[in-house]
Design a protein around this motif. Structure first.
Motif, short mmCIF file in Angstrom:
data_model
loop_
_atom_site.label_atom_id
_atom_site.label_comp_id
_atom_site.label_asym_id
_atom_site.label_seq_id
_atom_site.Cartn_x
_atom_site.Cartn_y
_atom_site.Cartn_z
N VAL A 13 0.82 -1.21 0.00
CA VAL A 13 0.00 0.00 0.00
C VAL A 13 0.86 1.26 0.00
O VAL A 13 0.64 2.17 -0.79
N ALA A 14 1.85 1.35 0.86
CA ALA A 14 2.64 2.56 0.99
C ALA A 14 3.89 2.54 0.10
O ALA A 14 4.60 3.53 0.03
N ASP A 15 4.14 1.44 -0.54
CA ASP A 15 5.33 1.31 -1.37
C ASP A 15 4.91 1.04 -2.81
O ASP A 15 3.74 1.05 -3.14
N LEU A 16 5.88 0.78 -3.65
CA LEU A 16 5.63 0.46 -5.04
C LEU A 16 6.21 -0.92 -5.31
O LEU A 16 7.34 -1.20 -4.90
N ALA A 17 5.43 -1.77 -5.96
CA ALA A 17 5.89 -3.13 -6.23
C ALA A 17 5.81 -3.40 -7.72
O ALA A 17 4.96 -2.84 -8.42
N PHE A 18 6.73 -4.26 -8.20
CA PHE A 18 6.66 -4.69 -9.59
C PHE A 18 7.14 -6.12 -9.71
O PHE A 18 7.85 -6.64 -8.84
N GLU A 19 6.72 -6.74 -10.80
CA GLU A 19 7.14 -8.08 -11.14
C GLU A 19 7.82 -8.00 -12.50
O GLU A 19 7.29 -7.41 -13.43
N ALA A 20 9.02 -8.57 -12.59
CA ALA A 20 9.77 -8.60 -13.84
C ALA A 20 9.92 -10.05 -14.26
O ALA A 20 10.23 -10.91 -13.44
N THR A 21 9.69 -10.33 -15.54
CA THR A 21 9.80 -11.69 -16.04
C THR A 21 10.66 -11.73 -17.27
O THR A 21 10.81 -10.73 -17.98
N GLY A 22 11.23 -12.90 -17.54
CA GLY A 22 12.06 -13.04 -18.74
C GLY A 22 12.41 -14.48 -19.02
O GLY A 22 12.29 -15.35 -18.17
N ASP A 23 12.85 -14.70 -20.26
CA ASP A 23 13.26 -16.04 -20.67
C ASP A 23 14.61 -16.43 -20.08
O ASP A 23 14.95 -17.61 -20.04
N SER A 24 15.38 -15.43 -19.64
CA SER A 24 16.70 -15.70 -19.04
C SER A 24 16.86 -14.80 -17.83
O SER A 24 16.10 -13.85 -17.63
N LEU A 25 17.89 -15.09 -17.05
CA LEU A 25 18.17 -14.25 -15.89
C LEU A 25 18.54 -12.84 -16.34
O LEU A 25 18.12 -11.85 -15.74
N GLN A 26 19.29 -12.72 -17.43
CA GLN A 26 19.63 -11.38 -17.95
C GLN A 26 18.35 -10.62 -18.29
O GLN A 26 18.23 -9.43 -18.01
N ASP A 27 17.39 -11.31 -18.92
CA ASP A 27 16.13 -10.65 -19.27
C ASP A 27 15.43 -10.11 -18.03
O ASP A 27 14.85 -9.01 -18.06
N VAL A 28 15.46 -10.85 -16.94
CA VAL A 28 14.85 -10.38 -15.70
C VAL A 28 15.58 -9.16 -15.16
O VAL A 28 14.94 -8.21 -14.71
#
Length: 144
Positions: A13-28
């Motif tokens: 609620v008081a912060d900002l969250a995101f989810e990052a996805t990728g085919d490789s660790l570099q992509d993430v």
């Protein structure tokens, strides 16, 4: 190279969250970097007059990502800059991961840039980096 990120409105609620996805660790790493940069300012409104090379290494990719994102927050505060792009390379050598990046941006200028959240730090709250069925995911909450 396939990656994406999305902001998670219902996680913190008081912060900002995101989810990052990728085919490789570099992509993430690229997706998470993009999300953090986008959270601070619209990169399309930020120039490239400021540059900083960053090199980091760690055995644990989750710790490496955490430290890398924390570096970006540090440079934002210490140098008073926001970012337009990052050239990032992640390489595994034995049991260690090495990140090399060139960060591009410019000093904060509210008259020119579309500034967004003033990110204070990356938190460990709900933080995770996972791999499932060949796809990598990072969930990150930042303090704003």
């Amino acid at each position: 190279m396939a990656f994406s990120y999305r902001f998670l409105d219902d996680v913190a609620v008081a912060d900002l969250a995101f989810e990052a996805t990728g085919d490789s660790l570099q992509d993430v790493f690229v997706a998470a970097t993009g999300a953090l940069i986008d959270a601070m300012a619209d990169p399309a409104t930020v120039g490239t007059a400021w540059e900083q090379k960053v090199e980091r290494e760690d055995q644990d990719p989750a710790a490496l990502l955490f430290d890398w994102l924390s570096d970006l927050v540090y440079y934002k505060d210490a140098a008073g800059v926001v970012f337009s792009k990052v050239d990032l390379h992640l390489v595994q050598s034995g049991d260690r991961w090495r990140l090399t990046a060139m960060v591009h941006g410019e000093p904060v200028d509210p008259a020119k840039q579309a500034l967004r959240a003033d990110v204070k730090g990356v938190t460990k709250h709900l933080y995770e980096v996972t791999q499932h069925a060949g796809r990598w995911t990072a969930q990150v909450v930042v303090d704003v």
